[in-house]
Design an enzyme around this catalytic site. Sequence first.
Site, PDB file in Angstrom:
ATOM      1  N   ASN A  63     -10.820  -2.599  -4.880  1.00 43.50           N
ATOM      2  CA  ASN A  63     -10.099  -1.654  -5.748  1.00 43.50           C
ATOM      3  C   ASN A  63     -10.725  -1.561  -7.137  1.00 43.50           C
ATOM      4  OD1 ASN A  63      -6.814  -2.660  -4.490  1.00 43.50           O
ATOM      5  ND2 ASN A  63      -8.106  -0.959  -3.816  1.00 43.50           N
TER       6      ASN A  63
ATOM      7  N   ASP B 118       0.834  -1.206   0.000  1.00 46.24           N
ATOM      8  CA  ASP B 118       0.000   0.000   0.000  1.00 46.24           C
ATOM      9  C   ASP B 118       0.873   1.262   0.000  1.00 46.24           C
ATOM     10  OD1 ASP B 118      -2.391   1.394  -0.003  1.00 46.24           O
ATOM     11  OD2 ASP B 118      -2.578   1.391   2.180  1.00 46.24           O
TER      12      ASP B 118
ATOM     13  N   SER C 199      -7.227  -5.391  -4.950  1.00 51.68           N
ATOM     14  CA  SER C 199      -8.297  -6.018  -4.164  1.00 51.68           C
ATOM     15  C   SER C 199      -9.604  -5.974  -4.949  1.00 51.68           C
ATOM     16  CB  SER C 199      -8.472  -5.299  -2.824  1.00 51.68           C
ATOM     17  OG  SER C 199      -9.110  -4.046  -3.004  1.00 51.68           O
TER      18      SER C 199
HETATM   19  C1  IPE Z   1      -5.166  -2.679   0.048  1.00 50.55           C
HETATM   20  O1  IPE Z   1      -4.940  -1.313  -0.101  1.00 50.55           O
HETATM   21  C2  IPE Z   1      -5.141  -3.354  -1.290  1.00 50.55           C
HETATM   22  C3  IPE Z   1      -3.839  -3.409  -1.953  1.00 50.55           C
HETATM   23  C4  IPE Z   1      -2.713  -2.990  -1.464  1.00 50.55           C
HETATM   24  C5  IPE Z   1      -3.857  -4.015  -3.254  1.00 50.55           C
HETATM   25  P1  IPE Z   1      -6.146  -0.262  -0.177  1.00 50.55           P
HETATM   26  O2  IPE Z   1      -5.515   1.061  -0.399  1.00 50.55           O
HETATM   27  O3  IPE Z   1      -7.151  -0.716  -1.161  1.00 50.55           O
HETATM   28  O4  IPE Z   1      -6.760  -0.386   1.278  1.00 50.55           O
HETATM   29  P2  IPE Z   1      -7.721   0.613   2.064  1.00 50.55           P
HETATM   30  O5  IPE Z   1      -8.810   1.031   1.121  1.00 50.55           O
HETATM   31  O6  IPE Z   1      -6.883   1.778   2.502  1.00 50.55           O
HETATM   32  O7  IPE Z   1      -8.208  -0.191   3.228  1.00 50.55           O
HETATM   33  C1  IPE Z   2      -1.784   0.294  -3.315  1.00 49.23           C
HETATM   34  O1  IPE Z   2      -1.570   1.654  -3.370  1.00 49.23           O
HETATM   35  C2  IPE Z   2      -1.961  -0.302  -4.680  1.00 49.23           C
HETATM   36  C3  IPE Z   2      -3.354  -0.584  -5.027  1.00 49.23           C
HETATM   37  C4  IPE Z   2      -4.339  -0.563  -4.199  1.00 49.23           C
HETATM   38  C5  IPE Z   2      -3.636  -0.917  -6.415  1.00 49.23           C
HETATM   39  P1  IPE Z   2      -2.770   2.701  -3.312  1.00 49.23           P
HETATM   40  O2  IPE Z   2      -3.180   3.023  -4.697  1.00 49.23           O
HETATM   41  O3  IPE Z   2      -3.842   2.239  -2.402  1.00 49.23           O
HETATM   42  O4  IPE Z   2      -2.004   3.946  -2.672  1.00 49.23           O
HETATM   43  P2  IPE Z   2      -2.573   4.943  -1.598  1.00 49.23           P
HETATM   44  O5  IPE Z   2      -3.066   4.135  -0.443  1.00 49.23           O
HETATM   45  O6  IPE Z   2      -3.678   5.704  -2.266  1.00 49.23           O
HETATM   46  O7  IPE Z   2      -1.403   5.777  -1.243  1.00 49.23           O
HETATM   47 MG    MG Z   3      -4.159   2.448  -0.397  1.00 49.20          MG
END
Ligand code: IPE
Ligand code: IPE
Ligand code: MG
Length: 237
Positions: A61, A13, A58
């Site tokens: 996502n 993340d 996820s």
């Molecule tokens: C978790 O990160 C999923 C991945 C790293 C692929 P998210 O950014 O989606 O999680 P939340 O929404 O902050 O819980």
């Molecule tokens: C994790 O990084 C990767 C995916 C969820 C695809 P994020 O895109 O969630 O990055 P932040 O949490 O917005 O910084």
């Molecule tokens: Mg994130």
Amino acid sequence: MNRIPTHVAIIMDGNGRWAKARLLPRGEGHRQGMNRMIDLADHAFAVGVKVLTVYALSTENLSRPKEELDGLFSLFRKYFKQNVRRLLDKGIRVRIIGDVSALPQDIRALIAESEAESEGNTAGCINIALNYGARQEIVRAVNRAVASGRPVTAESLSALLYTGGQPDPDLIIRTGKEKRISNFLLYQAAYAELYFSDVMFPDFSDAEFDKALADFAGRKRRFGKTDEQVEKEEEKQ
Ligand code: IPE
Ligand code: IPE
Ligand code: MG
């Protein structure tokens, strides 16, 4: 005693915040994150990790803006063709966990190719979680069990998960400052050690990974038993 965890899982993340802090588009954060993932996998297998599970996308996502998803899909295309190959060539097995049926057809084909080609590889295994959700995984496993008509046991349900046949994660790392599980490996994480890092994933270096391993090595895992029981078991080994 071998203190290297057999199975490490990473919630990668912080890509978006990494990019934002540099006034770059979120997609650039994802690109740097993907590069980091491939190099980190090399490092993890080199230090003796056998199974590495990386949370790349996820189920939740998939509701991100279309533009961000299209960018992620383009990256997956490119990485399956080029960078994942590097792991395959080193004898690493690639397994995708998650509901790939919702992914674009050409990406599904690339995934199937990498999985089939690396099926017999034994140097290590990387599980790439794509459109993965632990609740959805458990529901799918339960439905399969119901269809079989047989009652489940903890072991038989575990075998029906995407990670069936693999050991449970010993260590789960989450980068990017948040301290939550976000629908990742809920069943498999029963006795995993958890490690949270404030570092955004594109900056999560090999040295940061080693810090997590060192932390893990200092943990005492009891699996519900007393210290005395654990010590007796360790003496026997
Ligand atoms: C978790 O990160 C999923 C991945 C790293 C692929 P998210 O950014 O989606 O999680 P939340 O929404 O902050 O819980
Ligand atoms: C994790 O990084 C990767 C995916 C969820 C695809 P994020 O895109 O969630 O990055 P932040 O949490 O917005 O910084
Ligand atoms: Mg994130």
